[in-house]
Design an enzyme around this catalytic site. Structure first.
Site, mmCIF file in Angstrom:
data_model
loop_
_atom_site.group_PDB
_atom_site.id
_atom_site.type_symbol
_atom_site.label_atom_id
_atom_site.label_comp_id
_atom_site.label_asym_id
_atom_site.label_seq_id
_atom_site.Cartn_x
_atom_site.Cartn_y
_atom_site.Cartn_z
ATOM 1 N N ASP A 34 -27.350 -11.878 -30.423
ATOM 2 C CA ASP A 34 -28.199 -12.736 -31.259
ATOM 3 C C ASP A 34 -28.949 -13.766 -30.425
ATOM 4 O OD1 ASP A 34 -27.395 -11.435 -33.539
ATOM 5 O OD2 ASP A 34 -25.806 -12.878 -34.001
ATOM 6 N N GLU A 108 -24.954 -14.439 -51.171
ATOM 7 C CA GLU A 108 -24.011 -13.336 -51.073
ATOM 8 C C GLU A 108 -23.343 -13.357 -49.703
ATOM 9 O OE1 GLU A 108 -26.101 -9.665 -51.990
ATOM 10 O OE2 GLU A 108 -27.573 -10.819 -53.133
ATOM 11 N N LYS A 110 -22.283 -12.228 -46.170
ATOM 12 C CA LYS A 110 -22.903 -11.307 -45.207
ATOM 13 C C LYS A 110 -21.790 -10.416 -44.644
ATOM 14 C CE LYS A 110 -25.922 -11.175 -41.153
ATOM 15 N NZ LYS A 110 -25.040 -10.303 -40.329
ATOM 16 N N ASP A 112 -19.709 -7.760 -42.610
ATOM 17 C CA ASP A 112 -19.744 -7.423 -41.189
ATOM 18 C C ASP A 112 -19.373 -5.957 -41.022
ATOM 19 O OD1 ASP A 112 -20.122 -7.815 -38.529
ATOM 20 O OD2 ASP A 112 -18.234 -8.855 -38.167
ATOM 21 N N TYR A 217 -25.440 -3.842 -52.347
ATOM 22 C CA TYR A 217 -26.062 -5.166 -52.449
ATOM 23 C C TYR A 217 -27.577 -5.155 -52.667
ATOM 24 C CZ TYR A 217 -26.916 -4.404 -47.397
ATOM 25 O OH TYR A 217 -27.285 -3.879 -46.187
ATOM 26 N N LYS A 306 -25.670 -17.508 -40.388
ATOM 27 C CA LYS A 306 -24.500 -17.007 -39.669
ATOM 28 C C LYS A 306 -23.531 -18.154 -39.421
ATOM 29 C CE LYS A 306 -24.637 -13.398 -37.206
ATOM 30 N NZ LYS A 306 -24.733 -12.376 -36.149
ATOM 31 N N CYS A 400 -24.841 -37.458 -1.678
ATOM 32 C CA CYS A 400 -25.515 -37.787 -2.928
ATOM 33 C C CYS A 400 -26.807 -36.991 -3.053
ATOM 34 C CB CYS A 400 -25.812 -39.284 -2.987
ATOM 35 S SG CYS A 400 -26.785 -39.771 -4.433
ATOM 36 N N CYS A 403 -29.849 -39.973 -2.862
ATOM 37 C CA CYS A 403 -30.103 -40.835 -1.697
ATOM 38 C C CYS A 403 -29.548 -40.281 -0.399
ATOM 39 C CB CYS A 403 -29.538 -42.235 -1.946
ATOM 40 S SG CYS A 403 -27.729 -42.307 -1.966
ATOM 41 N N CYS A 416 -21.071 -41.950 -5.235
ATOM 42 C CA CYS A 416 -22.070 -42.458 -4.294
ATOM 43 C C CYS A 416 -21.888 -43.971 -4.277
ATOM 44 C CB CYS A 416 -23.484 -42.087 -4.746
ATOM 45 S SG CYS A 416 -24.776 -42.906 -3.776
ATOM 46 N N CYS A 421 -28.959 -46.752 -4.628
ATOM 47 C CA CYS A 421 -29.308 -45.351 -4.902
ATOM 48 C C CYS A 421 -30.256 -45.298 -6.101
ATOM 49 C CB CYS A 421 -28.050 -44.545 -5.194
ATOM 50 S SG CYS A 421 -28.386 -42.838 -5.701
#
Length: 662
Positions: A34, A108, A110, A112, A217, A306, A400, A403, A416, A421
């Site tokens: 999906d 309704e 869904k 599977d 359905y 979903k 870092c 810097c 750091c 910085c």
């Protein structure tokens, strides 16, 4: 780059469709499929010149396999677009209402399973077919005849096509897997894969043993039978002898009702005898379907919500190291966007070096994401069985990233130590203007970074001197007269904030917004706080030695004192404007949830009143909730409060209790 990603997605999805529809052996989850599909849709909409002829967005599903005869559907079997949260439900409703003033919706479950089409002539079943790619399916007539819930002869001798879901119940799934284990066969992964594999057996005797079911359905041409609504279609199907979700279907007319149904069905989900993965929302009036029509790919009159996955899979694209305002270095996972608990996320913190090494996280891994407390995305782990041998183990950086200063490890974290910085300074500036701090509207991260890099703002007091650069800002792309004035107005308004916002905004280590509020209530003014003692601080509830040390270090630093003096000179007020907590036994020490449209005050005002009276607010209803305050059109939170037996107040009840200080 976009073209390469489109090509990659097309290949992934087409391969996955083949594995699922043809081989009955998928290698990725439904959620991954999906997410790839949605990403491809967005890219093709943005870059239509790169769309391929074999893109899976040109068709609905998979492809018919050669071992069955192919069947061309008289009307295409289209699927619905997927949505994942309440905002998308509202957007769908708004699109419908542009053409349909007062729509009704059928809701309704869904199912599977596997979509199927049944053709009857004079009431007798003559053909069963899979959806296939929506245009061409597979002839599975002999197999569907073995399904006990499929009528071989209808109660009326009519010609009709009926569509529904072929599925395997949890009970049948368990029995089938027990038999496969006894025979030394690999168990089915889930009921849907089991149903898909069972209905495609060449030997219908094998299908019969699997004990499949069919839930009707949909009618492709209901108008031929004088039917005017989807609700009537379902009733007609039951009259013909089909099983439908009679007790679970519902007709509603508002988004609040839709969300209440979704929440209710989600709560029942584990107790159902079959697997569902969401809710199908359809316009009920069939004449409205005609007004709304179709896109080239999906109907506009329906959508599939979903259920949010608790844990989802995605690919780790990179690990980016960020520098916080205290200098702490944090590794962050960057991954393909995925929907988790109803929202789209693409990054999550990896905390520190130990966390990454403990979970053995590597760039390129398939990682599992979930939301901690349904709020913060986190990486649960990696799928090592799907890892290629070429992935390199995680290595912590030594310097870092901003810097170049060599990092120092303190306990579990790297820091750091360079106070100058740029990353630390930028993060401090972003924190200062953030919502829970001084909340200077209009200043997002990008704008703060721009102003820092242009040397207009280097320390927090510079925000209050930005007006002198007004003419220079007008010359910059994206900074119009109105947007600049909005920034300056926001700066001016922030001068009137209450003291607790300023304390939190200053970024004193270990001092969060809750502690900042405690300090502001205690000392009332910044001068009082600056003159406090260590002994006074540790005498305050919720402030321990570490916090007290941090506060003392801050107020004894001459640079910090100079900064506070500058802010005073710019007119930033330093007084606590809130009210002291009142002694209100109705509210004190209780957790409140607000739901519905409040008319007598805003949610922010209500939250402030609750806090001033010793209570606190929460966004979700749980067994620990004390009171739910309801406005007009309350949603699922109200219903959950009723189920849990939690005390419920109207706005008038709330105001009455506020007045009754005891």
């Amino acid at each position: 780059m976009e073209q390469d990603r489109i090509n990659q997605l097309v290949d992934i999805i087409n391969r996955s469709s083949y594995e699922y529809y043809v081989l009955d052996s998928p290698t990725i989850t439904d959620q991954e499929y999906d997410d790839y599909f949605r990403e491809l849709l967005k890219l093709e909409e943005k870059f239509p010149m790169y769309k391929r002829q074999d893109s899976p967005t040109n068709r609905v599903g998979g492809q018919a396999i050669d071992k069955f005869n192919k069947v061309v559907h008289q009307r295409p079997m289209l699927s619905f677009d997927d949505i994942f949260n309440e905002e998308e439900v509202v957007e769908f409703d708004e699109r419908v209402r542009k053409l349909v003033p007062n729509p009704e919706y059928t809701l309704e479950p869904k199912m599977d399973g596997l979509s199927g089409s049944l053709i009857y002539e004079k009431g007798v079943l003559v053909r069963g077919a899979t959806r296939g790619d929506g245009i061409v399916g597979e002839d599975i007539t002999f197999n569907v005849k073995t399904i006990k819930s499929v009528p071989l002869h209808l109660t009326q001798d009519i010609d009709i096509e009926v569509r529904g879901e072929i599925y395997m119940s949890f009970d049948s799934f368990e029995k089938s897997n027990q038999e496969r284990e006894r025979n030394g066969e690999t168990p089915f992964a889930n009921p849907r894969n089991a149903a898909a594999g069972s209905v495609r057996q060449l030997d219908s005797k094998i299908t019969a043993k699997r004990n499949l079911d069919f839930m009707a359905y949909f009618l492709p041409n209901p108008e031929d039978y004088g039917i005017k609504t989807q609700e009537e279609s379902l009733k007609f199907l039951r009259k013909l002898g089909f099983v439908t979700n009679k007790n679970l279907n519902q007709v509603v007319s508002t988004t609040n009702e839709i969300m209440m149904y979704i929440d209710d069905l989600g709560a029942k989900r584990e107790k159902l005898p079959f697997a569902i993965d969401g809710v199908v929302i359809k316009v009920n009036d069939l004449s409205d379907e005609e007004k709304l029509g179709f896109t080239s790919r999906v109907p506009r009159w329906g959508i599939a919500y979903k259920f949010p996955a608790e844990e989802v899979l995605t690919t780790l694209l990179d690990i980016k190291f960020t520098v916080g305002r205290t200098g702490k270095i944090t590794p962050n996972a960057l991954f393909h966007p995925v929907h988790v608990a109803g929202s789209l996320v693409s990054k999550a913190t990896l905390h520190n070096e130990d966390y990454c090494k403990q979970k053995d996280i590597r760039i390129g891994d398939i990682i599992c994401i979930r939301k901690a407390g349904d709020v913060i995305p986190e990486v649960v782990g990696v799928k090592e069985n799907r890892r290629t041998s070429s992935l390199s183990p995680f290595e912590m950086i030594r310097f870092c990233p901003m810097c170049g200063e060599e990092l120092v490890k303190k306990e579990a974290h790297h820091y750091c130590m360079n106070e100058h910085c740029p990353a630390r300074k930028i993060e401090s500036l972003i924190h200062f203007v953030s919502r829970d701090a001084m909340y200077i509207e209009g200043f997002g991260e990008r704008i703060v970074e721009d102003l820092y890099n242009m040397n207009y703002i280097k320390k927090v007091s510079d925000f209050y001197d930005l007006k002198k650069y007004k003419e220079e800002l007008k010359e910059l792309e994206g900074y119009g007269e109105k947007s600049i004035q909005n920034l300056l107005d926001g700066i001016e308004a922030s001068k009137q904030n209450s003291l607790e916002r300023l304390i939190f905004a200053l970024g004193i280590r270990y001092i969060g917004k809750k502690t900042a509020k405690i300090l502001a209530k205690k000392y009332k003014t910044m001068d009082n706080l600056l003159s406090t003692t260590y002994e006074d601080l540790i005498s305050i509830d919720d402030i321990g030695e570490i916090m007290a040390d941090s506060i003392m270090n801050f107020i004894q630093n001459s640079c910090n004192l100079d900064l506070i003096t500058e802010l005073k000179e710019y007119g930033v007020q330093m007084l606590y404007k809130g009210m002291d907590t009142k002694n209100n036994s109705y509210i004190e020490n209780k957790t409140f949830v607000l739901t519905g449209s409040l008319e007598k005050f805003s949610r922010e005002e209500a939250s402030r009143i609750i806090e001033e009276n010793g209570g606190k607010t929460s966004s979700s209803v749980t067994s620990k909730t004390g009171v739910v305050v309801v406005g007009s059109h309350p949603g699922s939170k109200y219903k959950k409060a009723l189920e849990l037996g939690i005390e419920i107040w109207t706005e008038d009840d709330f105001l009455e209790k506020v007045k009754k200080n005891t």
